[in-house]
Scaffold this motif. Structure first.
Motif, PDB file in Angstrom:
ATOM      1  N   ALA A 121     -71.428 -53.823 -19.509  1.00 59.62           N
ATOM      2  CA  ALA A 121     -70.036 -53.547 -19.813  1.00 59.62           C
ATOM      3  C   ALA A 121     -69.735 -53.949 -21.256  1.00 59.62           C
ATOM      4  CB  ALA A 121     -69.125 -54.310 -18.854  1.00 59.62           C
ATOM      5  N   VAL A 122     -69.098 -53.044 -21.989  1.00 61.06           N
ATOM      6  CA  VAL A 122     -68.696 -53.317 -23.357  1.00 61.06           C
ATOM      7  C   VAL A 122     -67.379 -54.098 -23.363  1.00 61.06           C
ATOM      8  CG1 VAL A 122     -68.021 -52.250 -25.555  1.00 61.06           C
ATOM      9  CG2 VAL A 122     -69.840 -51.226 -24.190  1.00 61.06           C
ATOM     10  N   LYS A 123     -66.460 -53.697 -22.484  1.00 62.39           N
ATOM     11  CA  LYS A 123     -65.152 -54.355 -22.374  1.00 62.39           C
ATOM     12  C   LYS A 123     -64.641 -54.140 -20.961  1.00 62.39           C
ATOM     13  CE  LYS A 123     -61.091 -55.216 -25.021  1.00 62.39           C
ATOM     14  NZ  LYS A 123     -61.117 -56.525 -25.602  1.00 62.39           N
ATOM     15  N   GLU A 124     -63.855 -55.094 -20.465  1.00 60.12           N
ATOM     16  CA  GLU A 124     -63.316 -54.995 -19.106  1.00 60.12           C
ATOM     17  C   GLU A 124     -61.874 -55.469 -19.124  1.00 60.12           C
ATOM     18  OE1 GLU A 124     -64.515 -56.717 -14.702  1.00 60.12           O
ATOM     19  OE2 GLU A 124     -65.985 -56.740 -16.307  1.00 60.12           O
ATOM     20  N   GLY A 125     -61.016 -54.828 -18.319  1.00 58.23           N
ATOM     21  CA  GLY A 125     -59.621 -55.226 -18.262  1.00 58.23           C
ATOM     22  C   GLY A 125     -58.830 -54.354 -17.315  1.00 58.23           C
ATOM     23  N   VAL A 126     -57.510 -54.463 -17.392  1.00 56.44           N
ATOM     24  CA  VAL A 126     -56.636 -53.712 -16.497  1.00 56.44           C
ATOM     25  C   VAL A 126     -55.834 -52.694 -17.311  1.00 56.44           C
ATOM     26  CG1 VAL A 126     -54.686 -53.858 -14.898  1.00 56.44           C
ATOM     27  CG2 VAL A 126     -56.445 -55.621 -14.877  1.00 56.44           C
ATOM     28  N   LEU A 127     -55.843 -51.449 -16.838  1.00 55.07           N
ATOM     29  CA  LEU A 127     -54.996 -50.385 -17.374  1.00 55.07           C
ATOM     30  C   LEU A 127     -54.129 -49.878 -16.243  1.00 55.07           C
ATOM     31  CD1 LEU A 127     -57.498 -48.148 -19.397  1.00 55.07           C
ATOM     32  CD2 LEU A 127     -55.805 -49.698 -20.344  1.00 55.07           C
ATOM     33  N   GLU A 128     -53.030 -49.238 -16.574  1.00 53.47           N
ATOM     34  CA  GLU A 128     -52.238 -48.538 -15.571  1.00 53.47           C
ATOM     35  C   GLU A 128     -52.421 -47.041 -15.803  1.00 53.47           C
ATOM     36  OE1 GLU A 128     -48.234 -50.038 -14.633  1.00 53.47           O
ATOM     37  OE2 GLU A 128     -48.702 -51.636 -16.055  1.00 53.47           O
ATOM     38  N   GLY A 176     -49.161 -37.201  -8.641  1.00 51.35           N
ATOM     39  CA  GLY A 176     -48.164 -36.752  -7.662  1.00 51.35           C
ATOM     40  C   GLY A 176     -46.808 -36.453  -8.273  1.00 51.35           C
ATOM     41  N   LEU A 177     -45.899 -36.073  -7.429  1.00 51.61           N
ATOM     42  CA  LEU A 177     -44.557 -35.690  -7.834  1.00 51.61           C
ATOM     43  C   LEU A 177     -43.832 -36.847  -8.526  1.00 51.61           C
ATOM     44  CD1 LEU A 177     -42.391 -33.463  -7.703  1.00 51.61           C
ATOM     45  CD2 LEU A 177     -41.673 -34.428  -5.521  1.00 51.61           C
ATOM     46  N   LEU A 178     -43.991 -38.067  -8.016  1.00 52.28           N
ATOM     47  CA  LEU A 178     -43.281 -39.216  -8.572  1.00 52.28           C
ATOM     48  C   LEU A 178     -43.938 -39.777  -9.829  1.00 52.28           C
ATOM     49  CD1 LEU A 178     -42.411 -41.110  -5.277  1.00 52.28           C
ATOM     50  CD2 LEU A 178     -40.946 -39.596  -6.615  1.00 52.28           C
ATOM     51  N   GLN A 179     -45.189 -39.465 -10.057  1.00 56.20           N
ATOM     52  CA  GLN A 179     -45.955 -39.936 -11.209  1.00 56.20           C
ATOM     53  C   GLN A 179     -45.809 -41.445 -11.414  1.00 56.20           C
ATOM     54  OE1 GLN A 179     -44.944 -37.422 -14.565  1.00 56.20           O
ATOM     55  NE2 GLN A 179     -46.441 -35.921 -13.891  1.00 56.20           N
ATOM     56  N   LEU A 180     -46.166 -42.203 -10.391  1.00 55.01           N
ATOM     57  CA  LEU A 180     -46.093 -43.661 -10.434  1.00 55.01           C
ATOM     58  C   LEU A 180     -47.250 -44.218 -11.248  1.00 55.01           C
ATOM     59  CD1 LEU A 180     -45.343 -44.196  -6.653  1.00 55.01           C
ATOM     60  CD2 LEU A 180     -43.702 -44.245  -8.522  1.00 55.01           C
ATOM     61  N   TRP A 181     -47.039 -45.384 -11.857  1.00 59.32           N
ATOM     62  CA  TRP A 181     -48.101 -46.071 -12.584  1.00 59.32           C
ATOM     63  C   TRP A 181     -48.842 -46.977 -11.614  1.00 59.32           C
ATOM     64  CZ3 TRP A 181     -49.395 -44.621 -17.336  1.00 59.32           C
ATOM     65  CH2 TRP A 181     -48.462 -43.958 -18.114  1.00 59.32           C
ATOM     66  N   LYS A 182     -50.174 -46.831 -11.553  1.00 60.55           N
ATOM     67  CA  LYS A 182     -50.997 -47.642 -10.656  1.00 60.55           C
ATOM     68  C   LYS A 182     -52.008 -48.426 -11.472  1.00 60.55           C
ATOM     69  CE  LYS A 182     -50.500 -44.522  -6.794  1.00 60.55           C
ATOM     70  NZ  LYS A 182     -51.144 -43.725  -5.785  1.00 60.55           N
ATOM     71  N   LYS A 183     -52.109 -49.736 -11.171  1.00 59.07           N
ATOM     72  CA  LYS A 183     -53.061 -50.597 -11.882  1.00 59.07           C
ATOM     73  C   LYS A 183     -54.487 -50.242 -11.475  1.00 59.07           C
ATOM     74  CE  LYS A 183     -50.122 -54.655 -12.466  1.00 59.07           C
ATOM     75  NZ  LYS A 183     -49.863 -54.562 -13.871  1.00 59.07           N
ATOM     76  N   LYS A 184     -55.374 -50.227 -12.468  1.00 57.87           N
ATOM     77  CA  LYS A 184     -56.800 -49.986 -12.236  1.00 57.87           C
ATOM     78  C   LYS A 184     -57.585 -50.998 -13.049  1.00 57.87           C
ATOM     79  CE  LYS A 184     -56.251 -46.019 -10.058  1.00 57.87           C
ATOM     80  NZ  LYS A 184     -56.589 -45.810  -8.690  1.00 57.87           N
ATOM     81  N   ARG A 185     -58.601 -51.589 -12.413  1.00 51.27           N
ATOM     82  CA  ARG A 185     -59.551 -52.400 -13.182  1.00 51.27           C
ATOM     83  C   ARG A 185     -60.440 -51.420 -13.918  1.00 51.27           C
ATOM     84  NH1 ARG A 185     -63.207 -55.417 -10.233  1.00 51.27           N
ATOM     85  NH2 ARG A 185     -64.259 -55.913 -12.153  1.00 51.27           N
ATOM     86  N   CYS A 186     -60.640 -51.613 -15.190  1.00 47.34           N
ATOM     87  CA  CYS A 186     -61.425 -50.682 -15.985  1.00 47.34           C
ATOM     88  C   CYS A 186     -62.590 -51.390 -16.633  1.00 47.34           C
ATOM     89  CB  CYS A 186     -60.545 -50.055 -17.064  1.00 47.34           C
ATOM     90  SG  CYS A 186     -59.206 -49.098 -16.379  1.00 47.34           S
ATOM     91  N   ILE A 187     -63.715 -50.713 -16.610  1.00 45.46           N
ATOM     92  CA  ILE A 187     -64.904 -51.222 -17.281  1.00 45.46           C
ATOM     93  C   ILE A 187     -65.356 -50.149 -18.261  1.00 45.46           C
ATOM     94  CG2 ILE A 187     -67.290 -52.010 -17.019  1.00 45.46           C
ATOM     95  CD1 ILE A 187     -66.525 -52.902 -14.167  1.00 45.46           C
ATOM     96  N   LEU A 188     -65.335 -50.504 -19.546  1.00 44.50           N
ATOM     97  CA  LEU A 188     -65.795 -49.595 -20.589  1.00 44.50           C
ATOM     98  C   LEU A 188     -67.290 -49.805 -20.753  1.00 44.50           C
ATOM     99  CD1 LEU A 188     -64.974 -47.587 -22.849  1.00 44.50           C
ATOM    100  CD2 LEU A 188     -64.708 -49.584 -24.337  1.00 44.50           C
ATOM    101  N   THR A 189     -68.063 -48.741 -20.599  1.00 47.89           N
ATOM    102  CA  THR A 189     -69.513 -48.815 -20.759  1.00 47.89           C
ATOM    103  C   THR A 189     -69.908 -47.926 -21.939  1.00 47.89           C
ATOM    104  OG1 THR A 189     -70.013 -46.938 -19.320  1.00 47.89           O
ATOM    105  CG2 THR A 189     -69.789 -49.102 -18.257  1.00 47.89           C
ATOM    106  N   GLU A 190     -71.177 -47.876 -22.242  1.00 45.13           N
ATOM    107  CA  GLU A 190     -71.643 -47.002 -23.321  1.00 45.13           C
ATOM    108  C   GLU A 190     -71.553 -45.533 -22.925  1.00 45.13           C
ATOM    109  OE1 GLU A 190     -75.446 -48.276 -24.751  1.00 45.13           O
ATOM    110  OE2 GLU A 190     -74.707 -50.279 -25.212  1.00 45.13           O
TER     111      GLU A 190
END
Length: 97
Positions: free
Chosen positions: A1-8, A13-27
């Protein structure tokens, strides 16, 4: 992993809600993991995913991305859009820090 963190990520969908995702940036790209789920082991492809919604790991490969657009700072968030090669746009935001 190059970097790891949380993005939304904005949902499609119709409501276009923001959902938290753990993200791992790789090469190779970006892994999007539901916050309560563990990431796949390092240096191995993710195992085949079962049909349960809890196992939704998405992998966005750089080779399938066209560009990153609309980077803007508004309030406490930075907003950006990843445009995939097939034209699909995926909106993200994260805290400025």
């Amino acid at each position: 992993a190059v970097k790891e963190g949380v993005l939304e990520k904005r949902s499609d969908g119709l409501l276009q809600l923001w959902k938290k995702k753990r993200c791992i940036l790789t090469e190779e790209g970006l892994l999007l993991i539901p916050p309560k789920q563990q990431p796949p082991p390092q240096q191995q492809p993710p195992p085949p995913l079962p049909a349960e919604p809890a196992a939704k790991i998405k992998e966005l490969h750089f080779s399938n991305m066209k560009t990153v657009d609309c980077v803007e700072r508004k309030g406490k968030y930075v907003y950006f859009t990843v445009v995939m090669a097939e034209g699909k746009e995926i909106d993200f935001r994260c805290a400025q820090e």
